[in-house]
Design a protein around this motif. Structure first.
Motif, PDB file in Angstrom:
ATOM      1  N   UNK A   5       0.843  -1.194   0.000  1.00  0.00           N
ATOM      2  CA  UNK A   5       0.000   0.000   0.000  1.00  0.00           C
ATOM      3  C   UNK A   5       0.878   1.244   0.000  1.00  0.00           C
ATOM      4  N   UNK A   6       0.772   2.101  -0.998  1.00  0.00           N
ATOM      5  CA  UNK A   6       1.546   3.341  -0.996  1.00  0.00           C
ATOM      6  C   UNK A   6       0.893   4.371  -0.070  1.00  0.00           C
ATOM      7  N   UNK A   7       1.383   4.479   1.148  1.00  0.00           N
ATOM      8  CA  UNK A   7       0.838   5.442   2.102  1.00  0.00           C
ATOM      9  C   UNK A   7       1.460   6.816   1.882  1.00  0.00           C
ATOM     10  N   UNK A   8       0.736   7.869   2.220  1.00  0.00           N
ATOM     11  CA  UNK A   8       1.300   9.208   2.078  1.00  0.00           C
ATOM     12  C   UNK A   8       2.455   9.442   3.052  1.00  0.00           C
ATOM     13  N   UNK A   9       3.393  10.264   2.633  1.00  0.00           N
ATOM     14  CA  UNK A   9       4.517  10.676   3.474  1.00  0.00           C
ATOM     15  C   UNK A   9       4.377  12.166   3.735  1.00  0.00           C
ATOM     16  N   UNK A  10       4.334  12.552   5.006  1.00  0.00           N
ATOM     17  CA  UNK A  10       4.181  13.961   5.380  1.00  0.00           C
ATOM     18  C   UNK A  10       5.439  14.426   6.088  1.00  0.00           C
ATOM     19  N   UNK A  38      -5.927   7.214   7.232  1.00  0.00           N
ATOM     20  CA  UNK A  38      -5.740   7.036   8.673  1.00  0.00           C
ATOM     21  C   UNK A  38      -4.382   6.474   9.024  1.00  0.00           C
ATOM     22  N   UNK A  39      -3.576   6.111   8.017  1.00  0.00           N
ATOM     23  CA  UNK A  39      -2.210   5.629   8.197  1.00  0.00           C
ATOM     24  C   UNK A  39      -1.303   6.425   7.275  1.00  0.00           C
ATOM     25  N   UNK A  40      -0.118   6.789   7.760  1.00  0.00           N
ATOM     26  CA  UNK A  40       0.810   7.574   6.964  1.00  0.00           C
ATOM     27  C   UNK A  40       2.210   7.427   7.526  1.00  0.00           C
ATOM     28  N   UNK A  41       3.176   7.986   6.817  1.00  0.00           N
ATOM     29  CA  UNK A  41       4.542   8.093   7.312  1.00  0.00           C
ATOM     30  C   UNK A  41       4.807   9.556   7.628  1.00  0.00           C
ATOM     31  N   UNK A 218      -9.611  -5.120   2.383  1.00  0.00           N
ATOM     32  CA  UNK A 218      -8.471  -5.969   2.059  1.00  0.00           C
ATOM     33  C   UNK A 218      -7.316  -5.680   3.013  1.00  0.00           C
ATOM     34  N   UNK A 219      -6.587  -6.737   3.388  1.00  0.00           N
ATOM     35  CA  UNK A 219      -5.389  -6.544   4.186  1.00  0.00           C
ATOM     36  C   UNK A 219      -4.227  -6.185   3.265  1.00  0.00           C
ATOM     37  N   UNK A 220      -3.566  -5.069   3.566  1.00  0.00           N
ATOM     38  CA  UNK A 220      -2.462  -4.603   2.732  1.00  0.00           C
ATOM     39  C   UNK A 220      -1.232  -4.370   3.598  1.00  0.00           C
ATOM     40  N   UNK A 221      -0.061  -4.662   3.054  1.00  0.00           N
ATOM     41  CA  UNK A 221       1.196  -4.519   3.784  1.00  0.00           C
ATOM     42  C   UNK A 221       1.605  -3.061   3.904  1.00  0.00           C
ATOM     43  N   UNK A 222       2.245  -2.744   5.023  1.00  0.00           N
ATOM     44  CA  UNK A 222       2.808  -1.409   5.248  1.00  0.00           C
ATOM     45  C   UNK A 222       4.325  -1.558   5.290  1.00  0.00           C
ATOM     46  N   UNK A 223       5.011  -1.279   4.191  1.00  0.00           N
ATOM     47  CA  UNK A 223       6.470  -1.427   4.175  1.00  0.00           C
ATOM     48  C   UNK A 223       7.147  -0.344   5.010  1.00  0.00           C
ATOM     49  N   UNK A 226      12.745   4.286   4.994  1.00  0.00           N
ATOM     50  CA  UNK A 226      13.958   4.751   5.681  1.00  0.00           C
ATOM     51  C   UNK A 226      13.810   6.182   6.147  1.00  0.00           C
ATOM     52  N   UNK A 227      14.161   6.439   7.412  1.00  0.00           N
ATOM     53  CA  UNK A 227      14.132   7.792   7.957  1.00  0.00           C
ATOM     54  C   UNK A 227      12.757   8.306   8.311  1.00  0.00           C
ATOM     55  N   UNK A 228      11.748   7.432   8.303  1.00  0.00           N
ATOM     56  CA  UNK A 228      10.379   7.866   8.606  1.00  0.00           C
ATOM     57  C   UNK A 228       9.771   7.001   9.695  1.00  0.00           C
ATOM     58  N   UNK A 229       8.844   7.579  10.438  1.00  0.00           N
ATOM     59  CA  UNK A 229       8.044   6.840  11.403  1.00  0.00           C
ATOM     60  C   UNK A 229       6.669   6.585  10.807  1.00  0.00           C
ATOM     61  N   UNK A 230       6.041   5.515  11.245  1.00  0.00           N
ATOM     62  CA  UNK A 230       4.666   5.230  10.848  1.00  0.00           C
ATOM     63  C   UNK A 230       3.736   5.902  11.853  1.00  0.00           C
ATOM     64  N   UNK A 231       2.675   6.498  11.337  1.00  0.00           N
ATOM     65  CA  UNK A 231       1.701   7.177  12.189  1.00  0.00           C
ATOM     66  C   UNK A 231       0.315   6.672  11.832  1.00  0.00           C
ATOM     67  N   UNK A 232      -0.543   6.489  12.838  1.00  0.00           N
ATOM     68  CA  UNK A 232      -1.920   6.116  12.549  1.00  0.00           C
ATOM     69  C   UNK A 232      -2.889   6.750  13.535  1.00  0.00           C
ATOM     70  N   UNK A 233      -4.113   6.905  13.063  1.00  0.00           N
ATOM     71  CA  UNK A 233      -5.187   7.511  13.848  1.00  0.00           C
ATOM     72  C   UNK A 233      -5.806   6.465  14.778  1.00  0.00           C
TER      73      UNK A 233
END
Length: 334
Positions: A5-10, A38-41, A218-223, A226-233
Motif C-alpha cells: 500500500x503506498x501510504x502518504x509521506x508527510x 488514517x495511516x501515513x509516514x 483488504x489486508x495490505x502490507x505497510x512497508x 527509511x528515515x520515517x516513522x509510521x503514524x496512525x489515527x
C-alpha cells in the motif's frame, strides 16, 4: 491476500516554523492523509535517529534475558499497568493470543499528582542505562506528538494551542515490543486485528510485518520507509474529528525474522472528555473520558485484568466493545 500500500509521506518539519503559513501547510497535508487512509509516514527535522538506535540496543539486551528475570517486573504486579508483558498475555477479542512480548511504560507521576488507573510511577528493570534511554526516547517522541496535536488543531479549524491545556498528565504509553524469531512462521497474524485506543500512534519498527485493513476490506502490507516513522489515527481522534478521520484496523503478521517495534500512543489527559470538536455536522459519537476509555479497552485485552474482572475485583464502567471504531469487514479478519 495482501498487496503493498503506498501510504502518504508527510514532512512535519514545518510544524516548528515561526511562519503560520508553513505550519498550515503541514496541517493540510496531515488532514488529507488522515482523511484518506488514517495511516501515513512522517519524516522531518524533529526525528533523532540516534535515540531510536539507543532504544533498540536497550530492547535487545532486555528481551535477551531469561524469562524468570523478566517476570520480576510482570505488568500484573504493577499499580499502573507498567512493566513486562509476556507472550500470550494479550488477546484482542476472541482472537488467539498475541505472539509477542513487550515492556510498557508511561510518564512517571508522583502519587501526589492524583491516583488514576494507568498513572503513577513506572516499573523499571534493574538494568543500567535502560531507564535513561527509554525516558529519553519517550520525551523525544512526546515532544513530536505535542507538535502534531497543534497540527491537528489547525487541521480541524481550532485554535492552534487548543490541545495544549489537555496534555498535562496524559496516560500516553510507550511499548517496547519484541517479536521473537520464528523460522517456521506462516503468513498469518501474530497480533490480532484492532484499532488503537488513543488519539494517534507514532511507531518505529525494525522489520516489515504490519498490515492495515483498507476501505475495500483488504489486508495490505505497510512497508518500512527509511528515515520515517509510521503514524496512525486512533479511536479518540476519530471521535474528535467527528468521523472525518477513521481509526484504521491493523495487525502484525508472523514473519520469518526477529522484529522489534516501538509505539508511543498519544492521548489527552485522563479526565479530558473526548467529544467531536468539528461543528459543521451533528455529533456522530457520544462523549467519553480519555483515560477511562483507554483503561476499559486495555482491561478487555490483558489477561491479568480479565482475571480481575472475572473475579469481581474490577468492574468496568461504560466500556465499549473493542471493535467499536474504524471501518471493518468481518470476513477480512478470517
Amino acid at each position: 491476500m495482501t498487496q503493498p500500500l503506498p501510504l502518504p509521506i508527510v514532512d512535519i518539519s514545518g510544524l516548528d516554523s515561526d511562519r503560520l503559513a508553513d505550519r498550515l501547510r503541514v496541517a493540510r497535508a496531515l488532514d488529507r492523509a488522515c482523511a484518506d487512509t488514517g495511516f501515513l509516514y512522517i519524516k522531518g527535522d524533529q526525528l533523532d535517529p540516534a535515540l531510536f538506535q539507543r532504544l533498540l540496543a536497550r530492547a535487545k539486551a532486555y528481551f535477551a534475558q531469561d524469562q524468570a528475570t523478566k517476570m520480576r517486573h510482570y505488568i500484573g504486579l504493577s499499580l499502573n499497568h507498567s512493566g513486562y508483558v509476556p507472550v500470550g498475555e494479550e488477546q484482542f477479542g476472541g482472537a488467539t493470543s498475541d505472539l509477542k512480548e513487550a515492556y510498557d511504560i508511561g510518564c512517571d507521576y508522583l502519587p501526589a499528582e492524583g491516583r488514576r488507573p494507568l498513572l503513577g510511577p513506572n516499573s523499571w528493570p534493574d538494568m543500567p542505562g535502560f531507564r535513561e534511554d527509554v525516558e529519553a526516547y519517550y520525551a523525544h517522541v512526546t515532544r513530536i506528538g505535542r507538535r502534531l496535536f497543534r497540527g491537528f488543531a489547525l487541521a480541524l479549524s481550532l485554535e492552534e494551542r487548543h490541545f495544549d491545556a489537555h496534555l498535562r498528565h496524559p496516560p500516553s504509553q510507550l511499548r517496547l515490543i519484541h517479536y521473537p524469531l520464528d523460522a517456521s512462521a506462516q503468513d498469518r497474524p501474530g497480533i490480532g486485528a484492532h484499532t488503537d485506543y488513543e488519539c494517534f500512534t507514532l511507531l518505529f519498527a525494525t522489520a516489515a510485518g504490519l498490515q492495515i485493513l483498507d476501505r475495500q476490506g483488504r489486508w495490505v502490507d505497510v512497508p518500512l520507509v527509511e528515515g520515517a516513522m509510521i503514524m496512525n489515527i486512533g479511536d479518540m481522534m476519530e471521535i474528535l474529528s467527528n468521523g472525518r478521520y477513521m481509526a484504521t484496523r491493523h495487525r502484525v503478521k508472523r514473519v520469518e525474522q526477529e522484529r522489534y517495534s516501538f509505539a508511543l500512543f498519544h492521548a489527552c489527559d485522563y479526565d479530558y472528555v473526548i467529544a467531536p470538536v468539528v461543528r459543521d455536522k451533528a455529533p456522530r459519537y457520544a462523549p467519553l473520558r480519555s483515560g477511562e476509555h483507554l483503561f476499559n479497552q486495555t482491561a478487555q485485552t490483558f489477561a491479568y485484568l480479565k482475571r480481575r474482572i472475572a473475579s469481581g475485583e474490577l468492574v468496568l464502567t461504560d466500556a465499549v466493545p473493542l471493535d467499536s471504531f474504524g471501518p471493518r469487514d468481518a470476513a477480512a479478519d478470517a
